[in-house]
Design an enzyme around this catalytic site. Structure first.
Site: not given
Ligand code: TYD
Length: 136
Positions: A52
């Site tokens: 992303h």
């Molecule tokens: P995400 O950054 O979307 O990881 P990826 O791109 O690898 O799938 O994070 C996954 C989930 O974790 C996101 O949907 C919500 C949760 N999350 C939090 O609640 N707080 C955070 O600081 C992060 C990084 C993720």
């Protein structure tokens, strides 16, 4: 001090026969204040994470243990950075599409972030990312 390209940051390293030590200070080794820290670990072989872009968030990504690749996409061109030392970090300015892959067994990706978690800051669709880049 906003930059538009990723930059490899060589962090201080104190070599010591008792074990090495590395540290980081906000606004000194990285251009932002650290608002949040998270880490990615126990990644099964072949899995990708973090596909992303962020509108505002700046971050520093460190391979605290093991290794992985960060692949930055600029429309058609890509740049791959292999992180495998805990005294290097990749500074990522906002507005870049990136994902992480090729995680080694037991690797840990530490991410220092300039913002609190906000889903509104994410761009999760690559076509939307390209439109966003065309606008800014
Ligand atoms: P995400 O950054 O979307 O990881 P990826 O791109 O690898 O799938 O994070 C996954 C989930 O974790 C996101 O949907 C919500 C949760 N999350 C939090 O609640 N707080 C955070 O600081 C992060 C990084 C993720």
């Amino acid at each position: 001090m906003k930059q538009h390209l990723p930059e490899l940051v060589n962090l201080p390293k104190f070599d010591d026969p008792r074990g090495n030590l590395t540290f980081i200070e906000e606004k000194k080794h990285i251009p932002f204040k650290i608002k949040r820290v998270y880490w990615i670990y126990d990644v099964p072989g072949g899995q990708n994470r973090g596909g992303h872009a962020f509108r505002e968030q700046e971050e520093l990504i460190v391979a605290l243990s093991g290794s992985f690749d960060i692949v930055v996409s600029y429309g058609s061109a890509t740049q791959r950075v292999h992180l495998n030392r805990s005294y290097f970090g990749l500074y990522m300015p906002p507005g870049l599409w990136r994902h992480m892959e090729n995680f080694s067994t037991n690797s840990v990706a530490l991410v220092l972030s300039s913002t609190s978690y906000s889903e509104d800051d994410y761009i999760r669709d690559f076509d939307e990312f390209l439109r966003f880049k065309a606008e800014v």
